[in-house]
Scaffold this active site. Structure first.
Site: not given
Length: 418
Positions: A88, A217, A237, A363
């Site tokens: 991502g 997401q 991702s 993250c």
């Protein structure tokens, strides 16, 4: 490390009472045996470079093409839209920087400052929401730092919905003519709110501005229909829906101007040079298909268990406040603030009780930061520090919900007494 020393996260309906409950699926998911089995032949036997002209290379290229087609279909796109990446973050960087810079050139805008040090009146702009992931927000800031882009951040309401009126104003008139891109996420990672992507696209396209959607997401959890929504570029991702980490894609329409940010051999339409990871592409296709199938079969049960968990937490801790939209949110996503404690202390205490959760985004390496989305929603910093996020991909049982709520009640009570 031996098998006996390893703890296996478990949040499925069949988990035992003393198993660790993994409620951080939004951070990453496990890789299924089906995905591993599908990858293995392309790591051991059919390992050739797909750019090679010999038969083993053609075999790899055929597998890459098949994976690309299947993966695109799972996102409502066409095979030629798919650019395979490392995840991502790279996809967001390529979309934001690549499209903005290509559009800057096409619009005849000047990425310079005048002699007085003031921004040029024709400098390019980029419009993002106030709750974007750092991969988008920092890419926009990079454009500002190096090329003088004006970065416009569109506010959100108390449920993290993008202010569409503010977006319309940002795109109106001369300023809109200088806008190179609108970037907005489909579903928020911190509070789970789902954004009105079709309306965002309609507003931007009415002013001739392309739209990038961060669907990291959302993919595999809610339907994603890139072309039906008329989205220009979309990031995903793989490890969010069951591939090994380090796999992802940017889907970008052929009509959308974009510049590569990596130079090399010209793979992936010249936008992402480097020898393609055939096993990784296969993993993305298989994992997305499996996740989409589970979503279709279990969506209602997942929503029901999410709502039961929300009700249970509110019952045992009346001061707890749900963050995000109570209904238009990701199905396995429950997020709260707990006034009077810190999220970090709550996470540590819950972990000691066998509950693995998070405070918002996973993250930021080694840092416990105030969730930026909560600040954008107007929540005071001290209260925002108490954020807790619980995310899961399988419906929770009543017993698991009772265990989670009891652990939260005990943790919150203990922490507020200290």
């Amino acid at each position: 490390m031996t098998d006996s020393t390893m703890k296996t996260p478990a949040a499925s309906a069949g988990a035992t009472d003393d198993a660790e409950l993994y409620l951080d699926a939004a951070a990453t998911e496990p890789v299924s045996r089906d995905v591993i089995d599908a990858m293995l032949p392309f790591l051991t036997d059919a390992y050739a470079n797909p750019a090679s002209v010999h038969q083993p290379g053609k075999t790899a290229a055929h597998a890459l093409d098949a994976a690309r087609a299947a993966f695109a279909a799972g996102l409502g796109a066409k095979p030629d839209d798919v650019i395979f990446t490392s995840g991502g973050t790279e996809s967001d960087n390529l979309a934001v920087k690549g499209i903005a810079m290509a559009r800057m050139r096409r619009l005849g805008l000047r990425p310079v400052y005048d002699a007085a040090g003031e921004p040029d009146a024709r400098r390019p702009r980029i419009v993002i929401s106030a709750i974007e992931h750092p991969a988008v927000a920092q890419s926009a800031d990079w454009l500002s730092h190096w090329f003088g882009f004006e970065v416009v951040r569109i506010p959100v309401d108390h449920e993290a919905h993008l202010d569409l009126d503010a977006l319309a104003r940002a795109l109106d008139g001369e300023a809109g003519e200088r806008t190179t891109l609108v970037s907005a996420m489909l579903a928020n990672n911190e509070v789970g709110t789902i954004e009105p992507v079709e309306r965002i696209v309609a507003l931007a396209h009415a002013h001739g501005v392309p739209v990038h959607v961060d669907a990291v997401q959302a993919a595999g959890l809610i339907p994603v229909r890139m072309r039906d929504w008329d989205v220009d570029a979309l990031s995903v991702s793989g490890h969010k829906f069951g591939t090994p980490k380090g796999l992802g894609a940017l889907l970008v329409r052929g009509r959308t101007p974009i510049e590569p940010i990596l130079s090399g051999g010209g793979q992936e339409r010249g936008l992402r040079s480097g020898t393609q990871n055939v096993a990784g592409a296969v993993a993305l296709a298989i994992a997305l298909d499996g996740s989409n199938r589970r979503m279709a079969a279990r969506y209602r049960q997942l929503v029901a268990s999410r709502d039961m968990l929300i009700d249970a937490v509110r019952r045992v801790v009346p001061r707890a406040e749900l963050t995000g939209d109570p209904e238009r949110r990701l199905p396995g996503h429950a997020s709260f603030i707990f006034p009077g404690v810190t999220g970090e202390a709550l996470l540590v205490d819950l972990d000691a009780r066998g509950i693995a959760a998070s405070s918002g985004s996973a993250c930021a390496i080694g840092r416990h930061e105030i969730p930026a989305t909560l600040l954008a929603m107007g929540i005071e910093p001290q209260v925002a520090k108490s954020a807790l996020r619980m995310t899961f991909r399988e419906p929770l049982t009543r017993e698991q919900i009772e265990r989670i709520s009891l652990a939260i009640e005990e943790s919150y009570t203990d922490l507020t007494r200290r």
